[in-house]
Design a protein around this motif. Structure first.
Motif, PDB file in Angstrom:
ATOM      1  N   GLU A   1      24.662  10.573  28.630  1.00 31.59           N
ATOM      2  CA  GLU A   1      23.780   9.673  29.283  1.00 31.59           C
ATOM      3  C   GLU A   1      23.433   8.572  28.245  1.00 31.59           C
ATOM      4  O   GLU A   1      23.715   8.592  27.116  1.00 31.59           O
ATOM      5  CB  GLU A   1      22.263  10.711  29.246  1.00 31.59           C
ATOM      6  N   LEU A   2      22.894   7.238  28.831  1.00 34.08           N
ATOM      7  CA  LEU A   2      22.460   6.240  28.094  1.00 34.08           C
ATOM      8  C   LEU A   2      21.054   6.231  27.880  1.00 34.08           C
ATOM      9  O   LEU A   2      20.429   6.378  28.403  1.00 34.08           O
ATOM     10  CB  LEU A   2      22.873   5.081  29.054  1.00 34.08           C
ATOM     11  N   ASP A   3      21.184   6.352  26.300  1.00 29.61           N
ATOM     12  CA  ASP A   3      19.531   6.336  25.889  1.00 29.61           C
ATOM     13  C   ASP A   3      18.654   5.217  26.227  1.00 29.61           C
ATOM     14  O   ASP A   3      19.349   4.149  26.635  1.00 29.61           O
ATOM     15  CB  ASP A   3      19.412   6.662  24.602  1.00 29.61           C
ATOM     16  N   THR A   4      17.590   5.302  25.932  1.00 32.02           N
ATOM     17  CA  THR A   4      16.631   3.997  26.010  1.00 32.02           C
ATOM     18  C   THR A   4      17.045   2.644  25.471  1.00 32.02           C
ATOM     19  O   THR A   4      16.972   1.542  25.850  1.00 32.02           O
ATOM     20  CB  THR A   4      15.313   4.401  26.003  1.00 32.02           C
ATOM     21  N   ASP A   5      17.111   2.938  24.131  1.00 28.61           N
ATOM     22  CA  ASP A   5      17.903   1.628  23.310  1.00 28.61           C
ATOM     23  C   ASP A   5      19.015   0.948  23.832  1.00 28.61           C
ATOM     24  O   ASP A   5      18.967  -0.172  24.010  1.00 28.61           O
ATOM     25  CB  ASP A   5      17.931   2.379  21.945  1.00 28.61           C
ATOM     26  N   THR A   6      19.932   2.012  24.268  1.00 27.41           N
ATOM     27  CA  THR A   6      21.193   1.363  24.834  1.00 27.41           C
ATOM     28  C   THR A   6      20.840   0.412  26.118  1.00 27.41           C
ATOM     29  O   THR A   6      21.459  -0.594  26.284  1.00 27.41           O
ATOM     30  CB  THR A   6      22.180   2.519  25.103  1.00 27.41           C
ATOM     31  N   MET A   7      20.079   1.184  26.851  1.00 26.22           N
ATOM     32  CA  MET A   7      19.774   0.457  28.051  1.00 26.22           C
ATOM     33  C   MET A   7      19.144  -0.896  27.760  1.00 26.22           C
ATOM     34  O   MET A   7      19.118  -1.990  28.536  1.00 26.22           O
ATOM     35  CB  MET A   7      18.950   0.948  28.855  1.00 26.22           C
ATOM     36  N   VAL A   8      18.176  -0.953  26.865  1.00 32.56           N
ATOM     37  CA  VAL A   8      17.613  -2.254  26.428  1.00 32.56           C
ATOM     38  C   VAL A   8      18.246  -3.346  25.817  1.00 32.56           C
ATOM     39  O   VAL A   8      18.430  -4.244  26.283  1.00 32.56           O
ATOM     40  CB  VAL A   8      16.445  -1.845  25.354  1.00 32.56           C
TER      41      VAL A   8
END
Length: 279
Positions: A199-206
């Protein structure tokens, strides 16, 4: 004293129940026969339709999607290969139109592209880039763009691939447990495909979202990049610290392989091939 029902009344009741059961069986048999007749007629019409429009369904994305919506309205998924051996209507459609094999073939080509580009993008590829690469693969490397309306009319032209086709094929890959998933960046207009089982965490998506926005703003000859300073400045309203920015950038570049870093620049610049290819 009230008497209970006699033998004659019980006999009449049993006779009535038998008559009702016989009538019910006759009605059921009649309905089944009528249903079989309708299915035979439907199958005949379907064979005629498939023989007339098979190539158009396979090659014309707009026609294929309209055909698919029509099938959904009657509860049939004609492109689902998983039901081919079930003996149901979906398997019948898939066998006649040959779309099950077509969907599997597309899924294999998606895996081919994602695996071959994983070393450069860390397992995240833009939907537009994936479609371009799959189309190039299907046309033998003769084109880097999806076929136009003019070229699609050719006899040997490869079927046009759309985002909906990619999404459907990725859903078919779910039982393999490969982690393939479609997700959106920014306002949701840009679709990305993840081909790694994590899963891609929130920081990575940002970070990916900021790089995508920057790539849409820079001039054609420039490459969008992030530094610790720009990441902290952009996420200051959310309380990002320099340590948090450094941690996510290093994780995405050193561990995940999603970012490329230019250490000769000062401060170091971080690039994403996935977001660059989205334009």
């Amino acid at each position: 004293m009230r008497r209970g029902p006699g033998l004659a009344a019980l006999d009449r009741s049993l006779h009535s129940n038998t008559a009702y059961n016989t009538l019910g069986n006759d009605l059921t048999a009649s309905q089944l026969a009528e249903l079989r007749q309708q299915l035979d007629l439907f199958s005949t019409s379907l064979r005629q339709f498939s023989s007339q429009h098979r190539n158009e369904i396979r090659k014309n994305a707009e026609f294929r999607h309209a055909f698919q919506k029509m099938c959904y309205s009657i509860g049939v998924d004609p492109l689902s290969s998983s039901t081919r051996n079930s003996g149901g209507l979906a398997g019948l459609w898939s066998d006649m139109l040959g779309l099950g094999d077509w969907q599997y073939e597309l899924g294999v080509q998606i895996i081919d592209v994602c695996v071959s580009t994983r070393n450069s993008n860390g397992g995240v590829i833009a939907m537009d880039d994936l479609i371009r690469r799959v189309t190039r693969l299907r046309t033998g490397g003769t084109s880097s763009r999806p076929p136009t309306a003019a070229t699609a009319k050719g006899k040997d032209a490869a079927p046009e691939i759309t985002e909906e086709d990619i999404v459907r094929s990725i859903k078919m890959l779910a039982p393999l447990g490969c982690g393939y998933q479609v997700f959106s960046l920014g306002s949701g207009d840009q679709k990305m495909v993840r081909s790694v089982p994590r899963e891609l965490d929130t920081d990575t998506m940002v970070v990916l979202g900021m790089l995508l926005s920057l790539s849409q703003e820079v001039n054609g000859g420039e490459l969008a990049f992030l530094t610790e300073d720009t990441l902290v400045a952009g996420q200051r309203p959310r309380g990002w610290t320099r340590e948090r920015a450094r941690a996510v950038l290093e994780n995405m570049s050193l561990r995940e392989g999603m970012l490329w870093v230019d250490e000769q620049a000062f401060p170091p610049r971080y690039y994403s091939l996935a977001t660059l290819a989205a334009n």
